[in-house]
Enzyme design. Structure first.
Site, PDB file in Angstrom:
ATOM      1  N   GLU A 157       0.039  -6.637  -7.461  1.00 32.01           N
ATOM      2  CA  GLU A 157       1.096  -6.718  -6.405  1.00 32.01           C
ATOM      3  C   GLU A 157       2.274  -7.740  -7.532  1.00 32.01           C
ATOM      4  OE1 GLU A 157       4.185  -7.066  -4.375  1.00 32.01           O
ATOM      5  OE2 GLU A 157       2.356  -6.410  -3.344  1.00 32.01           O
TER       6      GLU A 157
ATOM      7  N   ASP B 113       3.355  -5.218 -12.731  1.00 36.42           N
ATOM      8  CA  ASP B 113       4.063  -4.017 -12.048  1.00 36.42           C
ATOM      9  C   ASP B 113       3.374  -2.708 -12.530  1.00 36.42           C
ATOM     10  OD1 ASP B 113       5.880  -1.892 -11.899  1.00 36.42           O
ATOM     11  OD2 ASP B 113       7.567  -3.475 -11.813  1.00 36.42           O
TER      12      ASP B 113
ATOM     13  N   ASP C 116       6.745   1.431  -1.114  1.00 35.42           N
ATOM     14  CA  ASP C 116       8.354   1.457  -0.822  1.00 35.42           C
ATOM     15  C   ASP C 116       8.748   3.017  -0.922  1.00 35.42           C
ATOM     16  OD1 ASP C 116      11.031   1.418  -0.909  1.00 35.42           O
ATOM     17  OD2 ASP C 116      11.158  -0.638  -1.908  1.00 35.42           O
TER      18      ASP C 116
ATOM     19  N   ASP D   7       3.574   5.534   6.469  1.00 33.82           N
ATOM     20  CA  ASP D   7       4.007   5.907   7.708  1.00 33.82           C
ATOM     21  C   ASP D   7       5.212   6.594   7.574  1.00 33.82           C
ATOM     22  OD1 ASP D   7       5.298   3.557   6.798  1.00 33.82           O
ATOM     23  OD2 ASP D   7       6.611   3.534   8.425  1.00 33.82           O
TER      24      ASP D   7
ATOM     25  N   TYR E 285       0.793  -3.481   7.464  1.00 34.27           N
ATOM     26  CA  TYR E 285       1.992  -2.709   7.801  1.00 34.27           C
ATOM     27  C   TYR E 285       1.140  -1.444   8.901  1.00 34.27           C
ATOM     28  CZ  TYR E 285       5.566  -4.238   4.912  1.00 34.27           C
ATOM     29  OH  TYR E 285       6.537  -4.720   4.197  1.00 34.27           O
ATOM     30  N   GLU E 286      -0.037  -1.059   8.624  1.00 35.65           N
ATOM     31  CA  GLU E 286      -0.500   0.043   9.401  1.00 35.65           C
ATOM     32  C   GLU E 286      -0.745  -0.423  10.785  1.00 35.65           C
ATOM     33  OE1 GLU E 286      -4.427   3.046   8.969  1.00 35.65           O
ATOM     34  OE2 GLU E 286      -4.010   1.704   7.287  1.00 35.65           O
TER      35      GLU E 286
END
Length: 212
Positions: free
Chosen positions: A69, A96, A118, A154, A193-194
């Site tokens: 992350e 990164d 993203d 998503d 998020y899911e």
């Protein structure tokens, strides 16, 4: 949504050396020495707050997991999640994805997970998408011969773009799922998020690829 800046994040990460690897480039080719057991290495790129990787580590104690992350104010939450899990087969790195080849030797990783990356929807940002060809080149190098890449999102646009990108790169599509939760996969570990998106009724897309 941009993560709120946490001025204490640097010190916090330095205090948790048992979870956050402080000099990850020095571990290149030797990640097996970081863990108690020499087990197949799994990598999540964009580990967020750590729910997925903690769940996977519990589900698969016979594998080792690294969560990458880049945002310090987010990875501190992942540290807390790993602590809560009690799993010793997880390490986190504040790095990164651009630097993957400085972190891993060829054939060192068994599986790469891209969860809700993203989408970078503007055309001028195409090269930043984690399924752009330059990233695929890096994944192919560090993955084992029969290694897999698993994408969940998503975002329909990113999913469709990724399928085309995979195809153009010569990848083999092992699985394509257009509504993951409709198939009720008991092995699926949800990210934060899911949970949020699926609760709103949005379909979750998943694909699994291998490199030939």
């Amino acid at each position: 949504m941009r993560a709120r800046h946490k001025p204490w994040a640097d010190d916090y990460l330095k205090e948790n050396t048992d979870i956050i690897e402080q000099t990850p480039t020095e571990r290149k080719g030797m990640w097996k020495d970081v863990f108690q057991d020499n087990q197949p290495l799994q990598l999540e790129i964009g580990t967020g707050k750590g729910q997925f990787i903690s769940g996977m580590a519990k589900q698969s104690p016979n594998k080792n997991f690294i969560g990458m992350e880049v945002v310090k104010s987010i990875i501190v939450s992942a540290v807390e999640k790993v602590k809560e899990s009690g799993c010793e087969n997880i390490r986190l790195i504040n790095e990164d994805a651009e630097d993957l080849l400085d972190l891993f030797e060829p054939n060192e990783v068994e599986t790469i997970y891209l969860n809700f990356s993203d989408p970078w929807p503007k055309n001028r940002h195409e090269k930043r998408r984690l399924t752009y060809k330059t990233f695929l080149e890096k994944y192919k190098k560090i993955l084992k011969e029969n290694g897999k890449l698993v994408l969940k999102t998503d975002n329909q646009g990113l999913f469709e773009y990724s399928l085309v990108s995979f195809s153009q790169f010569g990848c083999k599509l092992e699985e394509v799922t257009l509504d993951l939760h409709a198939v009720d996969d008991p092995a699926n570990i949800m990210t934060e998020y899911e949970e949020k998106f699926s609760a709103k009724g949005q379909p979750i897309y998943r694909c699994v690829i291998s490199f030939t």
